[in-house]
Design a protein around this motif. Structure first.
Motif, PDB file in Angstrom:
ATOM      1  N   MET A   1       1.038  -1.093   0.344  1.00  0.00           N
ATOM      2  CA  MET A   1       0.156   0.326  -0.229  1.00  0.00           C
ATOM      3  C   MET A   1       0.915   1.222   0.301  1.00  0.00           C
ATOM      4  O   MET A   1       1.894   1.025   0.778  1.00  0.00           O
ATOM      5  N   ARG A   2       0.725   2.685  -0.662  1.00  0.00           N
ATOM      6  CA  ARG A   2       1.663   3.472  -0.935  1.00  0.00           C
ATOM      7  C   ARG A   2       1.330   3.878   0.168  1.00  0.00           C
ATOM      8  O   ARG A   2      -0.279   3.714   1.393  1.00  0.00           O
ATOM      9  N   TRP A   3       2.335   5.489   0.602  1.00  0.00           N
ATOM     10  CA  TRP A   3       1.547   6.091   0.987  1.00  0.00           C
ATOM     11  C   TRP A   3       0.829   6.786   1.608  1.00  0.00           C
ATOM     12  O   TRP A   3      -0.475   7.536   2.995  1.00  0.00           O
ATOM     13  N   SER A   5      -2.240   6.198   0.274  1.00  0.00           N
ATOM     14  CA  SER A   5      -3.371   6.101   0.484  1.00  0.00           C
ATOM     15  C   SER A   5      -3.395   4.851   2.015  1.00  0.00           C
ATOM     16  O   SER A   5      -4.474   5.152   2.254  1.00  0.00           O
ATOM     17  N   ALA A   6      -2.569   5.170   2.719  1.00  0.00           N
ATOM     18  CA  ALA A   6      -2.634   4.835   4.112  1.00  0.00           C
ATOM     19  C   ALA A   6      -3.076   6.237   4.348  1.00  0.00           C
ATOM     20  O   ALA A   6      -4.046   6.547   5.116  1.00  0.00           O
ATOM     21  N   LEU A   7      -2.324   7.546   4.117  1.00  0.00           N
ATOM     22  CA  LEU A   7      -3.149   8.757   5.068  1.00  0.00           C
ATOM     23  C   LEU A   7      -4.259   8.677   4.668  1.00  0.00           C
ATOM     24  O   LEU A   7      -4.915   9.709   5.001  1.00  0.00           O
ATOM     25  N   ALA A   8      -4.668   8.563   3.206  1.00  0.00           N
ATOM     26  CA  ALA A   8      -6.219   8.930   3.308  1.00  0.00           C
ATOM     27  C   ALA A   8      -6.941   8.158   3.769  1.00  0.00           C
ATOM     28  O   ALA A   8      -8.283   8.367   3.862  1.00  0.00           O
ATOM     29  N   ILE A   9      -6.518   6.845   4.383  1.00  0.00           N
ATOM     30  CA  ILE A   9      -7.311   5.893   5.348  1.00  0.00           C
ATOM     31  C   ILE A   9      -7.179   6.417   5.881  1.00  0.00           C
ATOM     32  O   ILE A   9      -8.144   6.255   6.855  1.00  0.00           O
ATOM     33  N   TYR A  10      -6.225   6.789   6.672  1.00  0.00           N
ATOM     34  CA  TYR A  10      -6.252   7.158   8.402  1.00  0.00           C
ATOM     35  C   TYR A  10      -6.564   8.317   8.764  1.00  0.00           C
ATOM     36  O   TYR A  10      -7.737   8.644   8.940  1.00  0.00           O
ATOM     37  N   ILE A  11      -7.369   9.029   7.961  1.00  0.00           N
ATOM     38  CA  ILE A  11      -8.137  10.638   7.511  1.00  0.00           C
ATOM     39  C   ILE A  11      -8.616   9.708   7.974  1.00  0.00           C
ATOM     40  O   ILE A  11     -10.233  10.460   8.410  1.00  0.00           O
ATOM     41  N   LEU A  12     -10.386   9.269   6.409  1.00  0.00           N
ATOM     42  CA  LEU A  12     -11.221   8.756   6.849  1.00  0.00           C
ATOM     43  C   LEU A  12     -11.622   7.841   7.992  1.00  0.00           C
ATOM     44  O   LEU A  12     -12.670   7.997   8.927  1.00  0.00           O
ATOM     45  N   PHE A  13     -10.259   7.156   9.031  1.00  0.00           N
ATOM     46  CA  PHE A  13     -10.656   6.718   9.690  1.00  0.00           C
ATOM     47  C   PHE A  13     -10.982   7.984  10.822  1.00  0.00           C
ATOM     48  O   PHE A  13     -11.646   7.890  12.258  1.00  0.00           O
ATOM     49  N   PHE A  68      -6.798  -2.615  10.871  1.00  0.00           N
ATOM     50  CA  PHE A  68      -6.626  -2.294   9.772  1.00  0.00           C
ATOM     51  C   PHE A  68      -5.605  -2.351   8.873  1.00  0.00           C
ATOM     52  O   PHE A  68      -5.990  -3.412   7.621  1.00  0.00           O
ATOM     53  N   TYR A  69      -4.372  -1.913   9.010  1.00  0.00           N
ATOM     54  CA  TYR A  69      -3.810  -2.126   8.697  1.00  0.00           C
ATOM     55  C   TYR A  69      -2.757  -3.749   8.844  1.00  0.00           C
ATOM     56  O   TYR A  69      -2.428  -4.421   7.893  1.00  0.00           O
ATOM     57  N   ALA A  70      -2.572  -3.960  10.233  1.00  0.00           N
ATOM     58  CA  ALA A  70      -2.760  -5.326  10.476  1.00  0.00           C
ATOM     59  C   ALA A  70      -3.549  -6.396   9.534  1.00  0.00           C
ATOM     60  O   ALA A  70      -3.185  -7.471   9.065  1.00  0.00           O
ATOM     61  N   ASN A  71      -5.121  -6.294   9.110  1.00  0.00           N
ATOM     62  CA  ASN A  71      -5.827  -6.965   8.230  1.00  0.00           C
ATOM     63  C   ASN A  71      -5.308  -6.901   7.088  1.00  0.00           C
ATOM     64  O   ASN A  71      -4.876  -8.284   6.163  1.00  0.00           O
ATOM     65  N   TYR A  72      -4.771  -5.452   6.580  1.00  0.00           N
ATOM     66  CA  TYR A  72      -4.706  -5.839   4.774  1.00  0.00           C
ATOM     67  C   TYR A  72      -3.030  -6.636   4.806  1.00  0.00           C
ATOM     68  O   TYR A  72      -2.303  -7.532   4.093  1.00  0.00           O
ATOM     69  N   ILE A  73      -1.908  -6.622   5.741  1.00  0.00           N
ATOM     70  CA  ILE A  73      -0.736  -7.472   5.222  1.00  0.00           C
ATOM     71  C   ILE A  73      -0.597  -8.714   6.095  1.00  0.00           C
ATOM     72  O   ILE A  73      -0.588  -9.333   4.796  1.00  0.00           O
TER      73      ILE A  73
END
Length: 87
Positions: A1-3, A5-13, A68-73
Motif C-alpha cells: 500500500m502506498r503511503w 493511500s494509507a494517509l487517505a484511509i487514516y484520514i477517513l478513520f 486495518f493495516y494489520a488485516n491488510y498485511i
C-alpha cells in the motif's frame, strides 16, 4: 500500500472517529451545576474542549487504523470471506 493511500484511509478513520468519540464526556450546564444561558438548549454542552476531543479522536483512529493495516498485511479477513453472493 502506498503511503498516500494509507494517509487517505487514516484520514477517513479519523473523520469517522470524530462522530464516534464526540458524544462521550459531554456534560450539560445542569450536570455541571451551572446556570443555562437564556435561549440555550437543554442538551447543549456546558463547555467544549477541542484539544481533549482531538486527542481522543486521534487515539481511536490510530487504533482502528493499526487494526486495518494489520488485516491488510496478514489477511485475517479477506473479500472472499465476506462475499455474500456465493451463498
Amino acid at each position: 500500500m502506498r503511503w498516500t493511500s494509507a494517509l487517505a484511509i487514516y484520514i477517513l478513520f479519523w473523520t469517522f472517529s470524530v462522530f464516534l468519540v464526540l458524544p462521550f464526556g459531554v456534560r450539560t450546564s445542569e450536570e455541571a451545576g451551572m446556570e443555562r444561558v437564556a435561549g440555550q438548549a437543554d442538551s447543549a454542552p456546558h463547555e467544549f474542549a477541542p484539544g481533549k476531543v482531538a486527542l481522543r479522536v486521534t487515539i481511536a483512529a490510530s487504533i482502528l487504523f493499526v487494526l486495518f493495516y494489520a488485516n491488510y498485511i496478514y489477511g485475517w479477513i479477506t473479500p472472499d470471506m465476506v462475499d455474500m453472493t456465493k451463498y
